[in-house]
Motif scaffolding. Structure first.
Motif, PDB file in Angstrom:
ATOM      1  N   ARG A 119       0.937  -1.154   0.110  1.00 38.70           N
ATOM      2  CA  ARG A 119      -0.164  -0.009  -0.060  1.00 38.70           C
ATOM      3  C   ARG A 119       0.655   1.392   0.166  1.00 38.70           C
ATOM      4  O   ARG A 119       0.494   2.125  -0.351  1.00 38.70           O
ATOM      5  CB  ARG A 119      -0.942  -0.179   1.184  1.00 38.70           C
ATOM      6  N   GLN A 126       0.142   8.143  -5.368  1.00 37.82           N
ATOM      7  CA  GLN A 126      -0.698   9.435  -5.523  1.00 37.82           C
ATOM      8  C   GLN A 126      -0.230  10.506  -5.054  1.00 37.82           C
ATOM      9  O   GLN A 126      -0.490  11.711  -5.799  1.00 37.82           O
ATOM     10  CB  GLN A 126      -1.991   9.157  -4.440  1.00 37.82           C
ATOM     11  N   VAL A 200      -9.853  11.445  -2.921  1.00 39.81           N
ATOM     12  CA  VAL A 200      -9.253  10.567  -2.689  1.00 39.81           C
ATOM     13  C   VAL A 200      -7.719  10.763  -2.746  1.00 39.81           C
ATOM     14  O   VAL A 200      -6.927  10.060  -1.957  1.00 39.81           O
ATOM     15  CB  VAL A 200      -9.248   9.545  -4.099  1.00 39.81           C
ATOM     16  N   PHE A 204      -5.487   9.352   0.615  1.00 41.74           N
ATOM     17  CA  PHE A 204      -4.299   8.702   0.379  1.00 41.74           C
ATOM     18  C   PHE A 204      -3.046   9.530   1.107  1.00 41.74           C
ATOM     19  O   PHE A 204      -2.020   8.895   1.758  1.00 41.74           O
ATOM     20  CB  PHE A 204      -4.061   8.618  -1.098  1.00 41.74           C
ATOM     21  N   PRO A 375      -9.032   2.330   3.266  1.00 43.22           N
ATOM     22  CA  PRO A 375      -9.931   1.738   2.392  1.00 43.22           C
ATOM     23  C   PRO A 375     -11.459   2.475   2.774  1.00 43.22           C
ATOM     24  O   PRO A 375     -12.290   2.629   2.014  1.00 43.22           O
ATOM     25  CB  PRO A 375      -9.951   0.226   2.566  1.00 43.22           C
ATOM     26  N   ILE A 378     -12.055   5.442   1.112  1.00 46.23           N
ATOM     27  CA  ILE A 378     -12.016   5.309  -0.434  1.00 46.23           C
ATOM     28  C   ILE A 378     -13.812   4.728  -0.819  1.00 46.23           C
ATOM     29  O   ILE A 378     -14.214   5.539  -1.612  1.00 46.23           O
ATOM     30  CB  ILE A 378     -11.227   4.223  -0.911  1.00 46.23           C
ATOM     31  N   THR A 381     -16.050   7.490  -0.357  1.00 48.86           N
ATOM     32  CA  THR A 381     -15.959   8.493  -1.731  1.00 48.86           C
ATOM     33  C   THR A 381     -16.631   7.706  -2.741  1.00 48.86           C
ATOM     34  O   THR A 381     -17.198   8.361  -3.552  1.00 48.86           O
ATOM     35  CB  THR A 381     -14.517   8.720  -1.980  1.00 48.86           C
ATOM     36  N   PHE A 398     -10.050   5.566 -11.160  1.00 48.83           N
ATOM     37  CA  PHE A 398     -10.062   5.272  -9.811  1.00 48.83           C
ATOM     38  C   PHE A 398      -9.433   4.051  -9.658  1.00 48.83           C
ATOM     39  O   PHE A 398      -9.416   3.527  -8.513  1.00 48.83           O
ATOM     40  CB  PHE A 398     -11.656   5.003  -9.672  1.00 48.83           C
ATOM     41  N   ALA A 401      -7.261   3.446  -6.336  1.00 48.36           N
ATOM     42  CA  ALA A 401      -7.862   3.292  -5.160  1.00 48.36           C
ATOM     43  C   ALA A 401      -8.490   1.952  -5.076  1.00 48.36           C
ATOM     44  O   ALA A 401      -8.572   1.223  -3.919  1.00 48.36           O
ATOM     45  CB  ALA A 401      -9.182   4.270  -5.176  1.00 48.36           C
TER      46      ALA A 401
END
Length: 440
Positions: A119, A126, A200, A204, A375, A378, A381, A398, A401
């Motif tokens: 991750r 990002q 997003v 991040f 998560p 996300i 969103t 996307f 994500a």
């Protein structure tokens, strides 16, 4: 970095380059099917494949639910085309659209859950997009005031086919037709979509440990939200960043005592708060009254025609709207009404079941473990996006994500919330292989 991580990192760093070529709508689906192919191959070959591409474990149940749901979307599409006699040519065209839309949701989540992708790489990626966004921002923001055109050009890649030429066009900015003031969509087809991707980016960036990268990601995300002038983006900025961080309070008795006190105070302040909330909603809708009117009318038409004409499999495709909605397609501008109109109750359930299940899993994990915050933000969103946009035609942007959602499901499977690393975020994936340095 593993080959999967390297591919994800390079694709994210090259976002603005791909946008400048009008190629993002092509790159997203290609990435989705390549990642899914790599994941399927790693599962099939097992230990015979190179060590840095081996599957990280069995596929989590929620991933199978997403894959099944997106396959049901295809079945619903075929049912709608068959029921309305849309013909083989249109059915093939729509099936290709499914492969570049709804299919990507399941494919990216599947790939994230199987491939050895950390991750931290996605988070840093990002922030790298954010860095280049800030670097280009002075030119973009100055463009309407120094006489530069709205649109630079439309890529010949539009011949491949897609929802519209705006997906292959490169813009400095656009003018809001209601107020004739400039709005910016950065590397996205339109401004509200840019605002939600700005949300997003902030989500991040809040998980990035390096101060410089974190500052770049947060600043770029805020710029995308504010410059897009999207109401939904402002709502998402507050709700999707604060709520996941407040969830751990659910497990604390002090929070329940505070909630009891707030509930008791509503007996005195309830009427005033209700009136204030109603006034706020009215002001929110009135900020862009024409847009609100068109959206509400589209939703009403879509719902009524679904209920009266095509309950189970929908109409198979969007249809041109009347002058009342400025000829906007019926079935657009809202995922849920769009699903009912285009794919019926079958398509509606194909998204609702995996989304609600995944949201419940993320809610529980976010309350118990810091790794659940990203998560959950996300998914929140995504839910917010679904009430103002069509998720299907936006999945291609996307994808980081969606990959992260799969990574999180794998982390939950390999490291329970009560395990020894419960106080850390994102170390589960790193334990699967030697942890190389992050890109800088």
């Amino acid at each position: 970095m593993s080959p999967a991580e390297a591919l994800a990192w390079r694709a994210m760093v090259m976002t603005w380059v791909f946008y400048g070529l009008g190629a993002l709508y092509v790159v997203g689906p290609v990435l989705g099917w390549v990642f899914a192919g790599m994941a399927a191959l790693s599962l099939y070959l097992g230990p015979a494949i190179r060590s840095d591409l081996r599957a990280t474990g069995p596929v989590p149940g929620v991933v199978w639910l997403w894959m099944a749901g997106m396959l049901v979307m295809l079945v619903a599409l075929w049912g709608g085309h068959l029921g309305w006699g849309l013909g083989l040519k249109q059915t093939i065209k729509s099936s290709i659209g499914w492969a570049k839309g709804w299919a990507l949701v399941g494919l990216f989540i599947f790939a994230g859950a199987v491939l050895p992708i950390r991750r931290e790489v996605l988070i840093r990626g990002q922030c790298a997009i954010g860095f280049w966004t800030l670097a280009l921002a002075p030119l973009l923001l100055a463009a309407p005031y120094i006489g530069l055109p709205e649109r630079i050009f439309t890529s010949p890649l539009k011949a491949i086919g897609g929802p519209g030429p705006e997906y292959f066009s490169v813009y400095f900015f656009t003018y809001d037709p209601a107020s004739w003031t400039p709005r910016w969509q950065f590397y996205l087809p339109w401004s509200p979509f840019a605002a939600l991707l700005g949300v997003v980016m902030v989500i991040f960036a809040l998980e990035e440990k390096h101060r410089g990268w974190r500052a770049a990601g947060i600043a770029a995300g805020l710029l995308m939200i504010l410059a897009s002038k999207s109401r939904m983006g402002l709502v998402g900025l507050v709700a999707c960043t604060v709520a996941p961080r407040m969830l751990p309070l659910v497990l604390r008795s002090s929070a329940w005592l505070a909630l009891a006190g707030v509930t008791a105070s509503l007996a005195v302040l309830g009427s005033w708060l209700l009136a204030s909330a109603q006034a706020g909603v009215a002001a929110f809708k009135g900020a862009r009254a024409d847009s609100t009117r068109v959206r509400e009318t589209l939703q009403r038409i879509a719902f009524e025609r679904w209920r009266e004409e095509a309950v189970w499999f929908g109409h198979g495709t969007v249809q041109p709207g009347p002058h009342l909605v400025e000829y906007m397609p019926i079935g657009s501008h809202h995922t849920w009404y769009g699903l009912l109109f285009v794919k019926g109750i079958v398509g509606f359930g194909a998204l609702l079941v995996p989304l609600v299940t995944h949201l419940a899993v993320a809610l529980v994990d976010a309350a118990r473990h810091p790794r659940g915050r990203l998560p959950l933000g996300i998914l929140m969103t995504l839910v917010l996006l679904s009430f103002g946009e069509n998720l299907e035609i936006e999945a291609y942007m996307f994808w980081p994500a969606l990959l992260l959602l799969g990574v999180h499901l794998r982390e939950m499977a390999t490291e329970p919330a009560g395990g020894p690393a419960a106080h850390h975020t994102g170390h589960c994936a790193a334990q699967l292989q030697p942890a190389p340095r992050l890109p800088s």
